[in-house]
Design a protein around this motif. Structure first.
Motif, PDB file in Angstrom:
ATOM      1  N   ARG A 147       4.500  13.571 -15.828  1.00 47.27           N
ATOM      2  CA  ARG A 147       4.953  11.723 -15.228  1.00 47.27           C
ATOM      3  C   ARG A 147       5.256  12.080 -14.095  1.00 47.27           C
ATOM      4  NH1 ARG A 147       6.102   7.488 -18.266  1.00 47.27           N
ATOM      5  NH2 ARG A 147       8.126   8.463 -17.306  1.00 47.27           N
ATOM      6  N   ASP A 148       6.511  12.563 -14.603  1.00 41.12           N
ATOM      7  CA  ASP A 148       8.025  12.756 -13.522  1.00 41.12           C
ATOM      8  C   ASP A 148       7.710  13.278 -13.108  1.00 41.12           C
ATOM      9  OD1 ASP A 148       9.325  10.786 -14.834  1.00 41.12           O
ATOM     10  OD2 ASP A 148      10.519  11.856 -16.479  1.00 41.12           O
ATOM     11  N   ASP A 149       7.202  14.479 -13.050  1.00 40.09           N
ATOM     12  CA  ASP A 149       7.061  16.589 -12.252  1.00 40.09           C
ATOM     13  C   ASP A 149       5.403  15.244 -10.986  1.00 40.09           C
ATOM     14  OD1 ASP A 149       8.797  17.558 -13.539  1.00 40.09           O
ATOM     15  OD2 ASP A 149       7.555  18.395 -14.974  1.00 40.09           O
ATOM     16  N   PHE A 150       4.933  14.962 -11.680  1.00 42.04           N
ATOM     17  CA  PHE A 150       4.087  14.593 -10.511  1.00 42.04           C
ATOM     18  C   PHE A 150       4.335  13.601  -9.564  1.00 42.04           C
ATOM     19  CE2 PHE A 150       0.623  11.300  -9.276  1.00 42.04           C
ATOM     20  CZ  PHE A 150      -0.204  12.447  -8.998  1.00 42.04           C
ATOM     21  N   GLU A 151       5.283  13.153 -10.469  1.00 40.11           N
ATOM     22  CA  GLU A 151       5.606  11.806  -8.803  1.00 40.11           C
ATOM     23  C   GLU A 151       6.633  12.901  -8.542  1.00 40.11           C
ATOM     24  OE1 GLU A 151       7.317   8.507 -11.784  1.00 40.11           O
ATOM     25  OE2 GLU A 151       5.342   8.006 -11.874  1.00 40.11           O
ATOM     26  N   ARG A 152       7.552  13.074  -8.830  1.00 36.64           N
ATOM     27  CA  ARG A 152       8.381  14.271  -7.941  1.00 36.64           C
ATOM     28  C   ARG A 152       8.027  15.052  -6.633  1.00 36.64           C
ATOM     29  NH1 ARG A 152      10.500  17.725 -11.566  1.00 36.64           N
ATOM     30  NH2 ARG A 152       8.472  19.109 -10.469  1.00 36.64           N
ATOM     31  N   ASP A 153       6.532  15.180  -6.784  1.00 39.60           N
ATOM     32  CA  ASP A 153       5.436  16.158  -5.995  1.00 39.60           C
ATOM     33  C   ASP A 153       5.438  14.975  -5.104  1.00 39.60           C
ATOM     34  OD1 ASP A 153       6.323  18.327  -7.192  1.00 39.60           O
ATOM     35  OD2 ASP A 153       4.760  18.263  -8.035  1.00 39.60           O
ATOM     36  N   GLN A 154       4.398  14.370  -5.318  1.00 40.06           N
ATOM     37  CA  GLN A 154       3.862  13.315  -4.286  1.00 40.06           C
ATOM     38  C   GLN A 154       5.790  13.147  -3.280  1.00 40.06           C
ATOM     39  OE1 GLN A 154       1.278  12.195  -4.227  1.00 40.06           O
ATOM     40  NE2 GLN A 154       0.681  13.453  -5.484  1.00 40.06           N
ATOM     41  N   ARG A 155       6.620  12.377  -4.716  1.00 39.47           N
ATOM     42  CA  ARG A 155       7.323  11.711  -3.413  1.00 39.47           C
ATOM     43  C   ARG A 155       7.602  13.736  -2.311  1.00 39.47           C
ATOM     44  NH1 ARG A 155       9.591   9.832  -7.780  1.00 39.47           N
ATOM     45  NH2 ARG A 155      10.740  11.752  -8.135  1.00 39.47           N
ATOM     46  N   ARG A 156       7.683  14.298  -2.649  1.00 40.03           N
ATOM     47  CA  ARG A 156       8.179  15.333  -1.970  1.00 40.03           C
ATOM     48  C   ARG A 156       7.316  14.997  -0.952  1.00 40.03           C
ATOM     49  NH1 ARG A 156       9.944  20.234  -5.918  1.00 40.03           N
ATOM     50  NH2 ARG A 156      11.728  19.286  -6.525  1.00 40.03           N
ATOM     51  N   THR A 157       5.888  15.398  -1.258  1.00 39.30           N
ATOM     52  CA  THR A 157       4.708  15.748  -0.299  1.00 39.30           C
ATOM     53  C   THR A 157       4.608  14.693   0.791  1.00 39.30           C
ATOM     54  OG1 THR A 157       3.281  16.379  -1.921  1.00 39.30           O
ATOM     55  CG2 THR A 157       2.159  15.077   0.033  1.00 39.30           C
ATOM     56  N   LEU A 158       5.415  13.452   0.463  1.00 47.05           N
ATOM     57  CA  LEU A 158       5.355  11.920   1.497  1.00 47.05           C
ATOM     58  C   LEU A 158       6.328  12.720   2.826  1.00 47.05           C
ATOM     59  CD1 LEU A 158       4.334   9.563   2.324  1.00 47.05           C
ATOM     60  CD2 LEU A 158       5.671   8.289   0.900  1.00 47.05           C
ATOM     61  N   MET A 159       7.668  13.130   1.653  1.00 42.47           N
ATOM     62  CA  MET A 159       8.731  12.862   2.780  1.00 42.47           C
ATOM     63  C   MET A 159       8.755  14.685   4.016  1.00 42.47           C
ATOM     64  SD  MET A 159      11.198  11.147   1.950  1.00 42.47           S
ATOM     65  CE  MET A 159      12.873  11.409   2.616  1.00 42.47           C
ATOM     66  N   ALA A 183       1.001  -1.700  -0.139  1.00 42.92           N
ATOM     67  CA  ALA A 183       0.126  -0.333  -0.431  1.00 42.92           C
ATOM     68  C   ALA A 183       1.037   1.215  -0.192  1.00 42.92           C
ATOM     69  CB  ALA A 183      -0.763  -0.229   0.907  1.00 42.92           C
ATOM     70  N   LYS A 184       1.411   1.647   0.525  1.00 48.15           N
ATOM     71  CA  LYS A 184       2.831   2.336   0.753  1.00 48.15           C
ATOM     72  C   LYS A 184       3.966   2.525  -0.735  1.00 48.15           C
ATOM     73  CE  LYS A 184       3.389   2.575   6.051  1.00 48.15           C
ATOM     74  NZ  LYS A 184       4.387   2.213   7.001  1.00 48.15           N
ATOM     75  N   ALA A 185       4.452   1.610  -1.510  1.00 47.80           N
ATOM     76  CA  ALA A 185       5.149   1.446  -1.910  1.00 47.80           C
ATOM     77  C   ALA A 185       4.355   1.864  -3.647  1.00 47.80           C
ATOM     78  CB  ALA A 185       5.341   0.077  -2.249  1.00 47.80           C
ATOM     79  N   LYS A 186       2.998   1.125  -3.776  1.00 47.04           N
ATOM     80  CA  LYS A 186       2.257   1.776  -5.118  1.00 47.04           C
ATOM     81  C   LYS A 186       1.627   2.888  -4.680  1.00 47.04           C
ATOM     82  CE  LYS A 186       0.592  -1.931  -6.655  1.00 47.04           C
ATOM     83  NZ  LYS A 186      -0.326  -2.558  -7.624  1.00 47.04           N
ATOM     84  N   PRO A 187       1.563   4.043  -4.941  1.00 45.78           N
ATOM     85  CA  PRO A 187       0.722   5.197  -5.012  1.00 45.78           C
ATOM     86  C   PRO A 187      -0.767   5.121  -6.292  1.00 45.78           C
ATOM     87  CG  PRO A 187       2.556   5.592  -7.009  1.00 45.78           C
ATOM     88  CD  PRO A 187       2.821   4.455  -5.874  1.00 45.78           C
ATOM     89  N   SER A 188      -1.427   5.447  -4.849  1.00 44.44           N
ATOM     90  CA  SER A 188      -2.692   5.169  -5.994  1.00 44.44           C
ATOM     91  C   SER A 188      -2.758   6.632  -6.416  1.00 44.44           C
ATOM     92  CB  SER A 188      -3.976   5.104  -4.506  1.00 44.44           C
ATOM     93  OG  SER A 188      -4.281   5.974  -3.990  1.00 44.44           O
ATOM     94  N   LEU A 189      -3.417   5.903  -7.459  1.00 44.94           N
ATOM     95  CA  LEU A 189      -3.492   7.041  -8.634  1.00 44.94           C
ATOM     96  C   LEU A 189      -5.512   7.294  -9.305  1.00 44.94           C
ATOM     97  CD1 LEU A 189      -1.311   6.925 -11.631  1.00 44.94           C
ATOM     98  CD2 LEU A 189      -1.197   8.278  -9.772  1.00 44.94           C
TER      99      LEU A 189
END
Length: 67
Positions: free
Chosen positions: A51-63, A21-27
């Motif tokens: 796609r890359d920018d979206f994933e980067r933003d998601q990682r930043r939010t998670l951090m 659940a943590k590894a697979k971001p839900s879109l």
């Protein structure tokens, strides 16, 4: 009656489910627009950059949430 092996298997399944659940971001579901720039597209993202920018933003939010 459950024995130690059954209990261990249950715990392993719970752990695996939590990790997945943590590894697979839900879109969100497809909307006809890019999730990042909101341009019209039949896919989730209009190109690899969005796609890359979206994933980067998601990682930043998670951090930020993790501290």
């Amino acid at each position: 009656m459950a024995d130690n092996v059954d209990d261990a298997n249950d715990m392993a399944e719970l752990h695996l489910a939590a990790v997945l659940a943590k590894a697979k971001p839900s879109l969100p579901p497809l909307t006809g627009h890019c999730f990042y720039c909101h341009a019209a597209t039949p896919e989730r993202f209009c190109d690899a950059d969005c796609r890359d920018d979206f994933e980067r933003d998601q990682r930043r939010t998670l951090m930020r949430k993790r501290g």
